[in-house]
Design a protein around this motif. Structure first.
Motif, mmCIF file in Angstrom:
data_model
loop_
_atom_site.group_PDB
_atom_site.id
_atom_site.type_symbol
_atom_site.label_atom_id
_atom_site.label_comp_id
_atom_site.label_asym_id
_atom_site.label_seq_id
_atom_site.Cartn_x
_atom_site.Cartn_y
_atom_site.Cartn_z
ATOM 1 N N TYR A 101 0.810 -1.215 0.000
ATOM 2 C CA TYR A 101 0.000 0.000 0.000
ATOM 3 C C TYR A 101 0.849 1.273 0.000
ATOM 4 O O TYR A 101 0.378 2.317 -0.470
ATOM 5 N N LEU A 102 2.090 1.197 0.447
ATOM 6 C CA LEU A 102 2.995 2.337 0.267
ATOM 7 C C LEU A 102 3.233 2.584 -1.222
ATOM 8 O O LEU A 102 3.247 3.729 -1.684
ATOM 9 N N VAL A 145 0.055 4.135 -2.686
ATOM 10 C CA VAL A 145 -0.004 5.576 -2.390
ATOM 11 C C VAL A 145 0.965 6.319 -3.298
ATOM 12 O O VAL A 145 0.639 7.375 -3.860
ATOM 13 N N HIS A 169 -0.467 6.777 -6.719
ATOM 14 C CA HIS A 169 -1.456 7.864 -6.742
ATOM 15 C C HIS A 169 -0.763 9.228 -6.765
ATOM 16 O O HIS A 169 -1.175 10.122 -7.500
ATOM 17 N N ILE A 172 -7.036 8.954 -3.240
ATOM 18 C CA ILE A 172 -5.888 8.510 -2.444
ATOM 19 C C ILE A 172 -6.300 8.047 -1.045
ATOM 20 O O ILE A 172 -5.569 7.294 -0.392
ATOM 21 N N ALA A 173 -7.479 8.441 -0.600
ATOM 22 C CA ALA A 173 -7.939 8.021 0.733
ATOM 23 C C ALA A 173 -8.050 6.503 0.836
ATOM 24 O O ALA A 173 -7.828 5.935 1.908
ATOM 25 N N LEU A 232 -4.671 4.901 1.383
ATOM 26 C CA LEU A 232 -4.239 5.346 2.710
ATOM 27 C C LEU A 232 -4.976 4.588 3.814
ATOM 28 O O LEU A 232 -4.380 4.232 4.837
ATOM 29 N N LEU A 233 -6.265 4.327 3.613
ATOM 30 C CA LEU A 233 -7.035 3.553 4.591
ATOM 31 C C LEU A 233 -6.496 2.127 4.685
ATOM 32 O O LEU A 233 -6.277 1.604 5.783
ATOM 33 N N LEU A 261 -3.529 1.175 3.927
ATOM 34 C CA LEU A 261 -2.207 1.286 4.542
ATOM 35 C C LEU A 261 -2.327 1.398 6.058
ATOM 36 O O LEU A 261 -1.585 0.742 6.798
ATOM 37 N N ALA A 262 -3.266 2.194 6.530
ATOM 38 C CA ALA A 262 -3.459 2.342 7.973
ATOM 39 C C ALA A 262 -3.882 1.025 8.612
ATOM 40 O O ALA A 262 -3.398 0.657 9.689
#
Length: 122
Positions: A84-85, A88, A91, A100-101, A104-105, A107-108
């Motif tokens: 997921y890095l 991101v 993007h 991009i959210a 990022l979600l 990734l979190a």
């Protein structure tokens, strides 16, 4: 580690499994939103099954980790963080910020799963 933190991290890990299972299915069935987003970031549609396999392997590794093989869960979580890095980064490189959210979600969630397994193996 207190019970609240442990419960929260397990919940995040389960959410990470569910989110990745959903997106794997969406990738494999070539959902419209997946195809549109992929096109915007410059990803060829024929790569979707490969990306789905990577995400699916990560989700499966998290399940195995939750079942008791925590080092495998940690490796899977780290793999998802790296995946997921890169998403991101794709993007950002393509200047596609309106979606991009989503990476990022993911990734979190993967970072939370990594924290869970890192604490569990410590």
């Amino acid at each position: 580690m207190n019970d609240f933190v442990l419960t929260a991290l397990v919940t995040v890990t389960v959410a990470c499994v569910a989110a990745n299972a959903f997106i794997v299915a969406a990738d494999l069935f070539r959902a419209g939103f997946v195809l549109a987003n992929s096109a915007e970031v410059g990803l060829r549609p024929e790569l979707l099954p490969c990306l789905a396999a990577l995400k699916g392997a990560g989700a499966l590794g998290l399940v195995v980790g939750l079942a008791g093989i925590t080092p495998l869960g940690l490796a899977a979580a780290i793999g998802l963080v790296l995946f997921y890095l890169v998403a991101v980064g794709a993007h950002l490189r393509a200047s596609v910020l309106h979606t991009i959210a989503f990476p990022l979600l993911f990734l979190a969630l993967a970072a939370g799963a990594t924290a869970h397994f890192a604490l569990a193996t410590a």
